[in-house]
Design an enzyme around this catalytic site. Structure first.
Site, PDB file in Angstrom:
ATOM      1  N   LYS A  65     -21.478  50.384   0.474  1.00 28.20           N
ATOM      2  CA  LYS A  65     -22.797  50.906   0.104  1.00 28.20           C
ATOM      3  C   LYS A  65     -23.841  50.253   0.999  1.00 28.20           C
ATOM      4  O   LYS A  65     -23.821  49.046   1.192  1.00 28.20           O
ATOM      5  CB  LYS A  65     -23.108  50.580  -1.359  1.00 28.20           C
ATOM      6  CG  LYS A  65     -24.369  51.224  -1.863  1.00 28.20           C
ATOM      7  CD  LYS A  65     -24.844  50.735  -3.217  1.00 28.20           C
ATOM      8  CE  LYS A  65     -23.785  50.647  -4.255  1.00 28.20           C
ATOM      9  NZ  LYS A  65     -24.301  50.276  -5.578  1.00 28.20           N
ATOM     10  N   CYS A  82     -36.998  54.564   7.182  1.00 30.10           N
ATOM     11  CA  CYS A  82     -36.296  55.814   7.449  1.00 30.10           C
ATOM     12  C   CYS A  82     -35.692  56.384   6.165  1.00 30.10           C
ATOM     13  O   CYS A  82     -35.095  55.668   5.365  1.00 30.10           O
ATOM     14  CB  CYS A  82     -35.173  55.563   8.470  1.00 30.10           C
ATOM     15  SG  CYS A  82     -34.141  57.008   8.785  1.00 30.10           S
TER      16      CYS A  82
HETATM   17  S1  FES Z   1     -37.331  59.058   8.714  1.00 34.15           S
HETATM   18 FE1  FES Z   1     -35.519  58.604   9.765  1.00 34.15          FE
HETATM   19  S2  FES Z   1     -36.170  58.163  11.752  1.00 34.15           S
HETATM   20 FE2  FES Z   1     -37.986  58.607  10.685  1.00 34.15          FE
END
Ligand code: FES
Length: 118
Positions: A65, A82
């Site tokens: 995970k 991200c």
């Molecule tokens: S949200 Fe994944 S690189 Fe920007």
């Protein structure tokens, strides 16, 4: 007396087909096995299609995970994380979501955490 043996049921359709207990002794297990087999096949196919749609294609694949944790005090004034799982700097956004969105028609973007402007 109806004319059926003790092993026969008195179920006769309008077309004249007679449903006997012997038919049921065979038909019920066949139906149960077919239903169980259909369930198992659909589960197998569903699992395979889910594996094809993996979100994480390359980040820490040796880990069961992927989890990241940050203390609020260490974030500073702004952090960009991200959410598309395509960043080479994961868990930070490196802008790879733009290419992903262009290629797939998706609309994902980063999570931005920042201190409120004074
Ligand atoms: S949200 Fe994944 S690189 Fe920007």
């Amino acid at each position: 007396r109806l004319g059926f043996t003790s092993l026969q049921m008195a179920a006769v359709s309008s077309s004249g087909f007679r449903l006997t207990k012997e038919h049921l002794v065979v038909a019920v297990p066949v139906a149960v096995v077919a239903a169980a087999g259909g369930f198992l096949v659909s589960r197998y196919l569903n699992r395979r299609s889910c594996q094809k749609g993996l979100v994480n294609t390359f980040i820490s694949k040796d880990s069961p995970k992927v989890v990241h944790s940050f203390d609020m005090e260490d974030i500073g004034t702004k952090a960009v994380y991200c959410r598309c799982w395509k960043s080479k700097k994961f868990p930070y956004c490196d802008g790879s979501h733009a290419k992903h969105n262009e290629e797939t028609g998706d609309n994902v973007g980063p999570l931005i955490i920042k201190k409120r402007d004074a």
